[in-house]
Motif scaffolding. Structure first.
Motif, short mmCIF file in Angstrom:
data_model
loop_
_atom_site.label_atom_id
_atom_site.label_comp_id
_atom_site.label_asym_id
_atom_site.label_seq_id
_atom_site.Cartn_x
_atom_site.Cartn_y
_atom_site.Cartn_z
N GLY A 150 33.17 46.02 63.11
CA GLY A 150 33.50 45.75 64.51
C GLY A 150 34.72 44.87 64.70
O GLY A 150 35.00 44.45 65.83
N PHE A 151 35.46 44.59 63.62
CA PHE A 151 36.61 43.69 63.72
C PHE A 151 37.86 44.39 64.24
O PHE A 151 38.74 43.74 64.79
CB PHE A 151 36.92 43.08 62.35
CG PHE A 151 35.86 42.15 61.85
CD1 PHE A 151 35.01 41.48 62.73
CD2 PHE A 151 35.68 41.94 60.49
CE1 PHE A 151 34.03 40.62 62.27
CE2 PHE A 151 34.70 41.08 60.02
CZ PHE A 151 33.87 40.42 60.91
N TYR A 167 45.73 50.67 65.21
CA TYR A 167 44.54 49.82 65.13
C TYR A 167 44.83 48.47 65.77
O TYR A 167 45.94 47.94 65.68
CB TYR A 167 44.10 49.65 63.68
CG TYR A 167 43.65 50.96 63.07
CD1 TYR A 167 42.38 51.47 63.35
CD2 TYR A 167 44.50 51.70 62.26
CE1 TYR A 167 41.97 52.68 62.83
CE2 TYR A 167 44.10 52.91 61.73
CZ TYR A 167 42.83 53.40 62.02
OH TYR A 167 42.43 54.60 61.52
N VAL A 168 43.81 47.95 66.44
CA VAL A 168 43.90 46.65 67.10
C VAL A 168 42.64 45.86 66.78
O VAL A 168 41.61 46.43 66.41
CB VAL A 168 44.04 46.80 68.63
CG1 VAL A 168 45.33 47.51 69.01
CG2 VAL A 168 42.83 47.56 69.21
N THR A 169 42.73 44.55 66.89
CA THR A 169 41.54 43.72 66.68
C THR A 169 40.70 43.71 67.94
O THR A 169 41.14 44.08 69.03
CB THR A 169 41.94 42.28 66.30
OG1 THR A 169 42.83 41.75 67.30
CG2 THR A 169 42.60 42.24 64.95
N THR A 170 39.45 43.27 67.80
CA THR A 170 38.48 43.29 68.89
C THR A 170 38.04 41.87 69.26
O THR A 170 38.38 40.90 68.58
CB THR A 170 37.24 44.08 68.47
OG1 THR A 170 36.61 43.39 67.38
CG2 THR A 170 37.61 45.50 68.04
N SER A 171 37.25 41.78 70.31
CA SER A 171 36.68 40.48 70.68
C SER A 171 35.71 39.99 69.60
O SER A 171 35.54 38.79 69.41
CB SER A 171 35.95 40.58 72.03
OG SER A 171 34.91 41.55 71.98
N ALA A 172 35.09 40.93 68.86
CA ALA A 172 34.21 40.53 67.76
C ALA A 172 35.01 39.83 66.65
O ALA A 172 34.50 38.91 66.00
CB ALA A 172 33.50 41.76 67.19
N PHE A 173 36.24 40.25 66.44
CA PHE A 173 37.12 39.58 65.49
C PHE A 173 37.38 38.14 65.94
O PHE A 173 37.27 37.20 65.14
CB PHE A 173 38.44 40.36 65.39
CG PHE A 173 39.58 39.58 64.79
CD1 PHE A 173 39.66 39.36 63.42
CD2 PHE A 173 40.59 39.08 65.60
CE1 PHE A 173 40.73 38.65 62.88
CE2 PHE A 173 41.65 38.37 65.07
CZ PHE A 173 41.71 38.15 63.70
N LEU A 174 37.71 37.96 67.21
CA LEU A 174 37.95 36.62 67.74
C LEU A 174 36.70 35.75 67.59
O LEU A 174 36.77 34.60 67.16
CB LEU A 174 38.37 36.69 69.21
CG LEU A 174 39.70 37.38 69.52
CD1 LEU A 174 39.90 37.49 71.02
CD2 LEU A 174 40.87 36.64 68.88
N SER A 175 35.55 36.33 67.95
CA SER A 175 34.30 35.58 67.90
C SER A 175 33.93 35.18 66.48
O SER A 175 33.54 34.05 66.21
CB SER A 175 33.17 36.41 68.53
OG SER A 175 31.94 35.72 68.47
N GLN A 176 34.06 36.13 65.54
CA GLN A 176 33.67 35.88 64.16
C GLN A 176 34.47 34.74 63.54
O GLN A 176 33.93 33.91 62.79
CB GLN A 176 33.85 37.15 63.33
CG GLN A 176 33.58 37.00 61.84
CD GLN A 176 32.10 36.83 61.51
OE1 GLN A 176 31.23 37.06 62.36
NE2 GLN A 176 31.81 36.43 60.28
N PHE A 177 35.76 34.68 63.86
CA PHE A 177 36.63 33.71 63.22
C PHE A 177 36.97 32.51 64.10
O PHE A 177 37.79 31.67 63.75
CB PHE A 177 37.90 34.40 62.72
CG PHE A 177 37.61 35.45 61.69
CD1 PHE A 177 37.31 35.08 60.38
CD2 PHE A 177 37.59 36.78 62.02
CE1 PHE A 177 37.00 36.05 59.43
CE2 PHE A 177 37.29 37.76 61.08
CZ PHE A 177 36.99 37.38 59.78
N GLY A 178 36.29 32.42 65.25
CA GLY A 178 36.40 31.23 66.08
C GLY A 178 37.69 31.11 66.86
O GLY A 178 38.10 30.00 67.21
#
Length: 227
Positions: A150-151, A167-178
């Motif tokens: 989901g990243f 490809y682009v990053t997601t909000s899950a990427f932001l959330s996972q890595f703070g």
């Protein structure tokens, strides 16, 4: 469109009959309860539904954070919203007691981390363009695994011949890595200073991007829902 219940229609957000101090405390309680009940970061627009029109969400958050200073959890700004998270200092205690976090299902290899980092900086970017950055083809397995976690997600079609997916990053990427936004991504110089990434090694091809199933050339991920 879902119909609002009678209780929701009668929900008093302004609390005009309350003394200012009690009104503020009630708003604080509502905001914290909404954030606490959510498994995802909660954005400003959602929180605004439970407070008065002239209420400052930012000041409410500041007061909630102040009250949580001595607690083992805190309110963090992440992925464009706010979320309750336990403080890192208590990670060992949590793992010892419950086993939660002992195995990170979203742990990335060095290769995957570098590909994800590159997508974060240069999005939207195609798999071929990723290959140009690293000087060798980035496997579909690598990209597929990042999508499964989901990243990353499919972005707009590239104007290149064949209109490949980007490809682009997601909000899950932001959330996972703070990260609150992509502007929080560290620059390469800071990563090098911290010893986390060597640009020279990357450009020299010493980072084994091809380590994950590159030669098998598996079928591309299913993008039918994102055309």
């Amino acid at each position: 469109m879902a119909r609002r219940s009678q209780t929701e229609d009668l929900f008093d957000t302004e609390l005009a009959d309350m003394p200012p101090e009690l009104r503020w405390r009630e708003w604080m309680g509502r905001v914290e309860a909404v954030i606490f009940a959510s498994s995802e970061p909660v954005g400003r627009a959602v929180l605004a539904r439970v407070v008065g029109r002239d209420c400052s969400i930012d000041l409410l958050i500041d007061d909630i954070r102040a009250e949580l200073r001595g607690r083992p959890y805190e309110l963090v700004s992440v992925a464009g919203g706010w979320q309750h998270r336990t403080k890192k200092a208590f990670g060992v205690a949590i793992r010892t007691a419950t086993g939660v976090g002992a195995r990170d299902d979203k742990a990335l290899s060095q290769s995957e981390s570098l590909v994800l980092l590159c997508i974060g900086y240069f999005q939207p970017i195609t798999r071929a363009e990723l290959g140009q950055v690293f000087g060798k083809e980035v496997s579909r397995d690598t990209v597929g695994h990042l999508r499964k976690l989901g990243f990353i997600a499919a972005g707009p079609r590239s104007p290149q011949p064949g209109a490949p997916y980007t490809y682009v990053t997601t909000s899950a990427f932001l959330s996972q890595f703070g990260f609150e936004t992509l502007r929080d991504l560290p620059d390469f110089e800071k990563l090098e200073d911290a010893g986390l990434l060597s640009k020279d090694r990357l450009l020299a091809g010493e980072i084994p991007i091809t380590a994950i199933g590159e030669q098998d050339d598996p079928p591309p991920p299913d993008l039918s829902d994102e055309a």
